[in-house]
Design a protein around this motif. Structure first.
Motif, short mmCIF file in Angstrom:
data_model
loop_
_atom_site.label_atom_id
_atom_site.label_comp_id
_atom_site.label_asym_id
_atom_site.label_seq_id
_atom_site.Cartn_x
_atom_site.Cartn_y
_atom_site.Cartn_z
N VAL A 196 0.88 -1.17 0.00
CA VAL A 196 0.00 0.00 0.00
C VAL A 196 0.91 1.21 0.00
CG1 VAL A 196 -1.82 1.28 1.17
CG2 VAL A 196 -1.79 -1.23 1.28
N THR A 197 0.70 2.09 -0.95
CA THR A 197 1.58 3.24 -1.06
C THR A 197 0.77 4.46 -1.48
OG1 THR A 197 3.67 4.02 -2.01
CG2 THR A 197 2.15 2.92 -3.51
N GLU A 198 1.38 5.60 -1.42
CA GLU A 198 0.70 6.82 -1.82
C GLU A 198 1.11 7.23 -3.22
OE1 GLU A 198 -0.13 8.90 2.51
OE2 GLU A 198 1.38 9.75 1.17
N MET A 199 0.21 7.87 -3.88
CA MET A 199 0.46 8.35 -5.24
C MET A 199 1.76 9.13 -5.28
SD MET A 199 -2.11 10.66 -7.55
CE MET A 199 -2.09 12.02 -6.41
N GLY A 200 2.54 8.85 -6.32
CA GLY A 200 3.80 9.55 -6.48
C GLY A 200 5.01 8.80 -5.95
N GLN A 201 4.77 7.79 -5.13
CA GLN A 201 5.87 7.02 -4.56
C GLN A 201 6.36 5.98 -5.56
OE1 GLN A 201 7.28 7.64 -1.41
NE2 GLN A 201 6.01 9.45 -1.76
N GLU A 202 7.61 5.59 -5.37
CA GLU A 202 8.17 4.52 -6.18
C GLU A 202 7.82 3.17 -5.58
OE1 GLU A 202 12.35 4.76 -7.62
OE2 GLU A 202 12.63 2.89 -6.52
N VAL A 203 7.48 2.24 -6.44
CA VAL A 203 7.11 0.88 -6.00
C VAL A 203 8.00 -0.11 -6.74
CG1 VAL A 203 5.31 -0.87 -6.02
CG2 VAL A 203 4.70 1.51 -5.60
N THR A 204 8.56 -1.04 -6.00
CA THR A 204 9.38 -2.09 -6.61
C THR A 204 8.84 -3.46 -6.22
OG1 THR A 204 11.37 -0.72 -6.61
CG2 THR A 204 11.67 -3.09 -6.84
N LEU A 205 8.50 -4.24 -7.22
CA LEU A 205 8.00 -5.59 -7.02
C LEU A 205 9.10 -6.57 -7.41
CD1 LEU A 205 4.48 -5.15 -8.67
CD2 LEU A 205 5.23 -4.52 -6.37
N ARG A 206 9.20 -7.67 -6.67
CA ARG A 206 10.29 -8.60 -6.88
C ARG A 206 9.80 -10.00 -7.20
NH1 ARG A 206 11.40 -4.87 -3.14
NH2 ARG A 206 13.40 -3.79 -3.26
N CYS A 207 10.62 -10.70 -7.95
CA CYS A 207 10.24 -12.05 -8.37
C CYS A 207 11.47 -12.95 -8.46
CB CYS A 207 9.54 -12.00 -9.72
SG CYS A 207 9.15 -13.63 -10.41
N LYS A 208 11.30 -14.16 -7.92
CA LYS A 208 12.32 -15.19 -8.08
C LYS A 208 11.66 -16.33 -8.85
CE LYS A 208 15.06 -18.51 -5.40
NZ LYS A 208 16.21 -18.48 -6.32
N PRO A 209 12.11 -16.59 -10.07
CA PRO A 209 11.47 -17.65 -10.86
C PRO A 209 11.88 -19.03 -10.37
CG PRO A 209 13.34 -16.75 -12.05
CD PRO A 209 13.20 -15.93 -10.80
N ILE A 210 11.22 -20.03 -10.91
CA ILE A 210 11.59 -21.42 -10.61
C ILE A 210 12.97 -21.69 -11.23
CG2 ILE A 210 11.03 -23.83 -11.09
CD1 ILE A 210 8.07 -23.01 -10.96
N SER A 211 13.83 -22.30 -10.45
CA SER A 211 15.19 -22.57 -10.90
C SER A 211 15.18 -23.40 -12.19
CB SER A 211 15.94 -23.32 -9.80
OG SER A 211 17.25 -23.65 -10.22
N GLY A 212 15.97 -22.95 -13.17
CA GLY A 212 16.06 -23.68 -14.42
C GLY A 212 15.14 -23.19 -15.51
N HIS A 213 14.14 -22.39 -15.13
CA HIS A 213 13.24 -21.83 -16.15
C HIS A 213 13.95 -20.72 -16.90
CE1 HIS A 213 9.08 -23.23 -14.47
NE2 HIS A 213 9.88 -24.23 -14.81
N ASP A 214 13.70 -20.67 -18.23
CA ASP A 214 14.40 -19.68 -19.04
C ASP A 214 13.52 -18.51 -19.47
OD1 ASP A 214 14.38 -21.40 -22.30
OD2 ASP A 214 12.87 -21.26 -20.71
N TYR A 215 12.22 -18.59 -19.12
CA TYR A 215 11.32 -17.48 -19.45
C TYR A 215 10.74 -16.91 -18.15
CZ TYR A 215 11.20 -18.39 -24.48
OH TYR A 215 11.55 -18.55 -25.80
#
Lengths: 109, 112
Positions: free
Chosen positions: B12-31
């Motif tokens: 939950v953030t306020e308008m104008g703020q920077e948001v960073t979302l993170r992801c760790k894929p399944i090991s070995g996947h190339d897409y």
């Protein structure tokens, strides 16, 4: 015309019923087709791929009609746990898979 | 196998703020794929990577959105500045060979 279209439902069926969903797609060159299910507030999960000759996985049967550009999903002997939104997925080019808006199914006791 | 991992699960953030979302894929996947889901527009593909290289970013709504994949086990989606219309569930998905995809649990973003 939307790239992938589904009847949003909802489909409300009693336990044990057979229910079928259709999905139409616009790109005749599409090669890959899938059905996903998505439970409320959860991520989509792959249910099954759809092959040209049609395929079955337990109570679920998927079929592809290239001439009419639609795919279908048939669920037999529906269970309460089948209640979910079913998403039709079609590739439009390369690995760009387009999701339908989903069809909501509720199975009632 | 832990599956695709996303963080945070809720933001939950306020308008104008920077948001960073993170992801760790399944090991070995190339897409790796980033999707956004809203009630109005359903699931939309934003961008996808193959072997850490962005292949198609035509779904990125505007310049406020950027995505990186510095290595095979990590990707970020950044929104700067965020706006209320960015509120949605953002899913990361990975696959081998670019076909079927395994989705992460999603990040539910609310921009006030």
């Amino acid at each position: 015309r939307k790239e992938v279209e589904q009847d949003p439902g909802p489909f409300n069926v009693p336990e044990g019923a057979t229910v079928a969903f259709n999905c139409t797609y616009s790109n005749s060159a599409s090669q890959s087709f899938f059905w996903y299910r998505q439970d409320c507030r959860k991520e989509p999960k792959l249910l099954m791929s759809v092959y040209s000759s049609g395929n079955e996985d337990g109570r679920f049967t998927a079929q592809l009609n290239r001439a009419s550009q639609y795919i279908s999903l048939l669920i037999r002997d529906s269970k309460l746990s089948d209640s979910a939104t079913y998403l039709c997925v079609v590739n439009i080019r390369g690995n760009d898979m387009r999701f339908g808006a989903g069809t909501r199914l509720t199975v009632k006791p | 196998d832990a599956g695709v991992i996303q963080s945070p699960r809720h933001e939950v953030t306020e308008m104008g703020q920077e948001v960073t979302l993170r992801c760790k894929p399944i090991s070995g996947h190339d897409y790796l794929f980033w999707y956004r889901q809203t009630m109005m527009r359903g699931l939309e593909l934003l961008i996808y990577f193959n072997n850490n290289v962005p292949i198609d970013d035509s779904g990125m709504p505007e310049d406020r959105f950027s995505a990186k994949m510095p290595n095979a086990s990590f990707s970020t989606l950044k929104i700067q500045p965020s706006e209320p219309r960015d509120s949605a569930v953002y899913f990361c998905a990975s696959s081998w060979g670019g076909a079927a995809k395994h989705f992460g649990p999603g990040t539910r973003l609310t921009v006030l």
